[in-house]
Motif scaffolding. Structure first.
Motif, PDB file in Angstrom:
ATOM      1  N   ALA A 190      -7.248  -9.750 -12.030  1.00 50.57           N
ATOM      2  CA  ALA A 190      -7.184  -8.336 -11.655  1.00 50.57           C
ATOM      3  C   ALA A 190      -7.144  -8.185 -10.131  1.00 50.57           C
ATOM      4  O   ALA A 190      -6.296  -7.480  -9.579  1.00 50.57           O
ATOM      5  CB  ALA A 190      -8.385  -7.591 -12.235  1.00 50.57           C
ATOM      6  N   THR A 224      -9.894   3.396   3.273  1.00 49.64           N
ATOM      7  CA  THR A 224      -9.642   2.812   1.960  1.00 49.64           C
ATOM      8  C   THR A 224     -10.950   2.350   1.326  1.00 49.64           C
ATOM      9  O   THR A 224     -11.438   1.263   1.614  1.00 49.64           O
ATOM     10  CB  THR A 224      -8.670   1.615   2.099  1.00 49.64           C
ATOM     11  N   ILE A 225     -11.503   3.230   0.486  1.00 44.42           N
ATOM     12  CA  ILE A 225     -12.760   2.895  -0.193  1.00 44.42           C
ATOM     13  C   ILE A 225     -12.707   3.288  -1.666  1.00 44.42           C
ATOM     14  O   ILE A 225     -11.953   4.166  -2.057  1.00 44.42           O
ATOM     15  CB  ILE A 225     -13.974   3.619   0.446  1.00 44.42           C
ATOM     16  N   VAL A 226     -13.538   2.589  -2.436  1.00 40.18           N
ATOM     17  CA  VAL A 226     -13.875   3.088  -3.766  1.00 40.18           C
ATOM     18  C   VAL A 226     -15.237   3.751  -3.602  1.00 40.18           C
ATOM     19  O   VAL A 226     -16.221   3.077  -3.277  1.00 40.18           O
ATOM     20  CB  VAL A 226     -13.982   1.947  -4.807  1.00 40.18           C
ATOM     21  N   ARG A 267      -2.488   0.093  -4.380  1.00 35.25           N
ATOM     22  CA  ARG A 267      -2.210  -1.260  -3.865  1.00 35.25           C
ATOM     23  C   ARG A 267      -1.104  -1.846  -4.733  1.00 35.25           C
ATOM     24  O   ARG A 267      -1.175  -1.776  -5.965  1.00 35.25           O
ATOM     25  CB  ARG A 267      -3.449  -2.156  -3.976  1.00 35.25           C
ATOM     26  N   SER A 277     -11.477  -0.580  -0.798  1.00 28.66           N
ATOM     27  CA  SER A 277     -10.661  -0.298  -1.984  1.00 28.66           C
ATOM     28  C   SER A 277      -9.842  -1.488  -2.459  1.00 28.66           C
ATOM     29  O   SER A 277      -9.181  -1.409  -3.486  1.00 28.66           O
ATOM     30  CB  SER A 277      -9.757   0.911  -1.747  1.00 28.66           C
ATOM     31  N   TRP A 306     -12.329   8.842 -11.103  1.00 28.79           N
ATOM     32  CA  TRP A 306     -11.479   8.752 -12.298  1.00 28.79           C
ATOM     33  C   TRP A 306     -12.276   9.090 -13.547  1.00 28.79           C
ATOM     34  O   TRP A 306     -11.780   9.752 -14.461  1.00 28.79           O
ATOM     35  CB  TRP A 306     -10.830   7.373 -12.419  1.00 28.79           C
ATOM     36  N   THR A 315      -3.134  -1.145  -8.142  1.00 31.95           N
ATOM     37  CA  THR A 315      -4.206  -0.193  -8.416  1.00 31.95           C
ATOM     38  C   THR A 315      -3.779   1.230  -8.071  1.00 31.95           C
ATOM     39  O   THR A 315      -2.795   1.446  -7.358  1.00 31.95           O
ATOM     40  CB  THR A 315      -5.457  -0.507  -7.568  1.00 31.95           C
ATOM     41  N   CYS A 316      -4.557   2.144  -8.579  1.00 28.91           N
ATOM     42  CA  CYS A 316      -4.401   3.561  -8.255  1.00 28.91           C
ATOM     43  C   CYS A 316      -5.819   4.062  -8.024  1.00 28.91           C
ATOM     44  O   CYS A 316      -6.589   4.213  -8.968  1.00 28.91           O
ATOM     45  CB  CYS A 316      -3.737   4.275  -9.425  1.00 28.91           C
ATOM     46  N   ASN A 317      -6.179   4.241  -6.761  1.00 27.01           N
ATOM     47  CA  ASN A 317      -7.573   4.494  -6.400  1.00 27.01           C
ATOM     48  C   ASN A 317      -7.729   5.843  -5.699  1.00 27.01           C
ATOM     49  O   ASN A 317      -6.866   6.251  -4.929  1.00 27.01           O
ATOM     50  CB  ASN A 317      -8.043   3.368  -5.454  1.00 27.01           C
ATOM     51  N   ASP A 369      -5.138   5.730  -2.677  1.00 29.65           N
ATOM     52  CA  ASP A 369      -4.337   4.566  -2.318  1.00 29.65           C
ATOM     53  C   ASP A 369      -3.897   3.804  -3.549  1.00 29.65           C
ATOM     54  O   ASP A 369      -4.644   3.678  -4.504  1.00 29.65           O
ATOM     55  CB  ASP A 369      -5.066   3.656  -1.313  1.00 29.65           C
ATOM     56  N   LEU A 384       0.825  -1.208   0.000  1.00 29.08           N
ATOM     57  CA  LEU A 384       0.000   0.000   0.000  1.00 29.08           C
ATOM     58  C   LEU A 384       0.862   1.262   0.000  1.00 29.08           C
ATOM     59  O   LEU A 384       1.888   1.322   0.699  1.00 29.08           O
ATOM     60  CB  LEU A 384      -0.884   0.004   1.257  1.00 29.08           C
ATOM     61  N   ASN A 386     -14.184   3.459 -10.514  1.00 34.48           N
ATOM     62  CA  ASN A 386     -14.141   4.569  -9.570  1.00 34.48           C
ATOM     63  C   ASN A 386     -14.723   5.798 -10.269  1.00 34.48           C
ATOM     64  O   ASN A 386     -14.198   6.259 -11.274  1.00 34.48           O
ATOM     65  CB  ASN A 386     -12.692   4.832  -9.137  1.00 34.48           C
ATOM     66  N   ALA A 443     -10.748  -2.168  -5.943  1.00 36.36           N
ATOM     67  CA  ALA A 443     -10.410  -1.208  -7.000  1.00 36.36           C
ATOM     68  C   ALA A 443     -10.017  -1.862  -8.334  1.00 36.36           C
ATOM     69  O   ALA A 443     -10.259  -1.279  -9.385  1.00 36.36           O
ATOM     70  CB  ALA A 443      -9.311  -0.260  -6.520  1.00 36.36           C
ATOM     71  N   PRO A 444      -9.432  -3.070  -8.317  1.00 36.58           N
ATOM     72  CA  PRO A 444      -9.100  -3.656  -9.628  1.00 36.58           C
ATOM     73  C   PRO A 444     -10.329  -4.037 -10.453  1.00 36.58           C
ATOM     74  O   PRO A 444     -10.213  -4.220 -11.661  1.00 36.58           O
ATOM     75  CB  PRO A 444      -8.312  -4.927  -9.271  1.00 36.58           C
ATOM     76  N   ILE A 445     -11.488  -4.165  -9.819  1.00 35.79           N
ATOM     77  CA  ILE A 445     -12.634  -4.676 -10.586  1.00 35.79           C
ATOM     78  C   ILE A 445     -13.820  -3.722 -10.663  1.00 35.79           C
ATOM     79  O   ILE A 445     -14.630  -3.829 -11.557  1.00 35.79           O
ATOM     80  CB  ILE A 445     -13.090  -6.067 -10.071  1.00 35.79           C
TER      81      ILE A 445
END
Lengths: 433, 433
Positions: free
Chosen positions: A271, B294-296, A307, B195, B206, A277-279, A305, A179, B203, B198-200
């Protein structure tokens, strides 16, 4: 009889509040836990940190192998209190369920491991690190670890348990994503001004949009070297991913998402577990109330964040991010809000093999083995001690355990199973070559 | 004697609360004002709207020319109340200052115009439009104007007064920038999720960054046709801009800005009065509290205003903006929060010439004439009636009047001067060819 005593011990533990966010009961619980461990024959003591103390213990059984057991004795706050069916520190047992704050996360697991230790007759040596600040980000754990590097040497670490999946299968998580958490702040003036001044004053949000757009293009992170050190996905990891079954549509629904980025199970799994990731976690500027207000805001901030996957280096990436942003505007602030290393333990390691075989034996099903979690735990801090066998497993919680929520619970049976699994694991880990 | 009565009338008016945001006292004040106008010999009545009423009045003096006088009788809320030296509706006079909510914005100006009317002996005809919702965006004024198109015919309009500048010079503003105010909302799910997903999951921030970046590149607005209909800057306007003196460093300081986009007086003035803008007023998504979460996030919204210059069309630009955004993502919501036309009255018009010469005569200084304000007033609604002589001038307020703030005030002298100016203007406008 043995189980009844184990239940009583857990209930005693759960009746001790230990809310790290407020400090409520934390030191009392640490002292109780230290004494409890001593009663089990563990050489235990309190280790002070700048925050809440670590309860540390050692038990030398004369063998060649040493297992480091990491858990935390602190819990989340209890609000909203009025949504609890029972007092969160009454540790009420009802219809085979134990209701209490911390039952699942993670006093149940901690006690299960101690109860298994008390039944264990083998030669495995133990080191117990029970911290009191996990729920507030393990902010001082490194103080303890840094000054005890030699003392903490071990062959393997077991982290806070991953619990059981929706089908009741034990989950074994062989690593974590790393992170980088940052807050980026842009300020262009002392105060908000009327937006009729927009032709002449700088708007910090436009500057931030430029910066964000330069960091991530919706698919790829554009920070220098971001992807350079990523470890190729090994055959072992690929096999684990192939076995990981998930219903994509069910997953989408459970997340409340209108759409997922991928449609195929294989892509989703890849994934989730292997992509960095870039969140954006939050963003704020200016007027956000009802209706309209015409201002040029004076400042904006965004929380982000990243990951990371093995072997991305959080420090390096944080530094590159700072460089990247400073090139666009040297006055922008970038605040380090937490860096954690990614870790991935090979499924061929002793700790992984012992964990998988003991889980099978106790639960009579194939465990769900994940190469690393999609989230983060402070595994990196132990990895940095030179320990490369770290897994997260043996937990009594399920997805209905309400961790961090009202009416946190575990079943009595799952607690007993966790003791059984821990004991079996200790035995197999000692034996395994 | 005449002035003492004019002061008493203003204080009576100021003692009537008329807070449009809360509705406090609005209808009572409208009724009081209607009766007051009738006592002055104006044929006045209440015009209902879906919101607060318009007080409308006519006075036919038998001449060829008709002046439409626009003001508003509503005021801003008074909070923070504890920062007021006197009750905001006590209308306290102290050391030549009148303290009251609305003294400057704009009951003082409204009453000065009525007092000038009561002293006026010429043949100019009057129409008075006093609305009750200016401070909440004139949201229903168009209802009244639309159904009274014929009745509102006039040769010129004077808007809410521009007041005096820091050097005590009367300001004459010959127009306004237009406005497109929108809220853009992106939602990608029903709720925030951890978060680690976030890969799936998408967001929404963005997506919004992508949209914002496509709308404005930091220098130019990239919406189709945005600049196409801008009127070239006329020689008259250029002359006004050349005369407009401003100390750039002082302006920067007064705005609390760390830097301005331009360094030269000429560039600053040109930007302020002739350039359209694309401004972000506020943005919100996700977690914006202390520390990290840490959230989306599930949704994001941004509030934006575009200030327009003659002859940009707010409806056309709003529609192009919608098209533009929908091409990127048809599910994004774009909400129209207010469209206003830009207006610029030639300094050669009768209304402008009469305003300039009467200001000179009363204040004994060269007035400050601006081709249009950098901000917006609802001039476009009168411009659409076919009236192309609209100015904003005759005001009792200064930059220390604390409009919209505690301890709003005007001086008694500036009030009397405003009456004098209004009267002189009525006389000159009647006379001028």
């Amino acid at each position: 009889m043995e189980n009844e005593k184990a239940l009583k011990n857990l209930l005693d533990f759960l009746k001790h509040p230990s809310v790290s966010a407020t400090g409520e009961g934390v030191r009392d619980t640490a002292l109780w836990l230290k004494d409890f461990m001593r009663d089990l024959g563990i050489n235990a003591w309190i280790e002070e940190t700048p925050g809440h103390p670590v309860v540390y213990g050692e038990a030398n059984n004369g063998g060649d192998k040493t297992l480091l057991v990491y858990n935390h004795y602190d819990v989340q706050p209890v609000d909203p209190l009025n949504e609890w069916k029972y007092d969160p520190f009454s540790a009420t047992v009802k219809d085979n369920y134990i209701y209490a704050r911390g039952a699942s996360d993670n006093k149940g697991t901690l006690m299960a491991r101690l109860m298994a230790f008390s039944r264990y007759k083998g030669k495995l040596n133990f080191k117990f690190v029970f911290e009191g600040e996990e729920e507030i980000g393990s902010i001082n754990l490194h103080h303890f670890v840094d000054r005890n590097k030699d003392r903490l040497k071990a062959d393997a670490v077991i982290m806070e348990g991953a619990g059981l999946d929706t089908k009741g299968r034990p989950m074994i998580v062989l690593g974590v994503k790393g992170l980088v958490y940052v807050e980026i702040r842009v300020r262009t003036g002392e105060r908000d001004v009327h937006s009729s001044n927009a032709p002449i004053v700088y708007n910090p949000v436009w500057r931030l949009v430029e910066i964000l757009n330069s960091i991530y293009d919706g698919e790829k992170v554009k920070i220098k070297g971001f992807y350079d050190e990523i470890e190729p996905i090994s055959k072992d990891v690929e096999e684990l991913l192939d076995k990981y079954d998930v219903d994509v549509e069910e997953l989408r629904k459970s997340l409340g998402a209108y759409a997922l980025k991928h449609k195929e199970r294989k892509e989703v799994v890849k994934a989730l577990f292997t992509e960095p990731t870039c969140n954006i976690d939050g963003i704020y500027s200016g007027y956000i109330g009802k209706g309209s207000k015409t201002i040029v805001p004076s400042h904006v901030y965004v929380k982000m964040d990243f990951r990371l996957v093995p072997k991305q280096d959080p420090k390096k990436i944080f530094n590159e991010l700072v460089e990247h942003v400073k090139r666009i505007d040297p006055k922008v602030e970038i605040i380090d809000m937490g860096l954690e290393k990614p870790v991935r333990t090979s499924p061929k390691t002793k700790v992984a093999r012992a964990m998988i075989s003991s889980a099978k034996e106790v639960y009579k099903v194939e465990p769900v083995v994940i190469p690393n979690s999609a989230g983060t735990q402070p595994m990196g801090i132990f990895y940095d001690l030179g320990i490369d066998e770290i897994v997260s497993a043996i937990g009594a919680g399920t997805s209905s355990s309400n961790a961090h929520a009202p009416n946190e619970n575990i079943t009595v049976d799952n607690y007993y199973k966790a003791i059984e699994h821990a004991l079996k694991f200790y035995e197999e880990f000692e034996r395994i070559k």
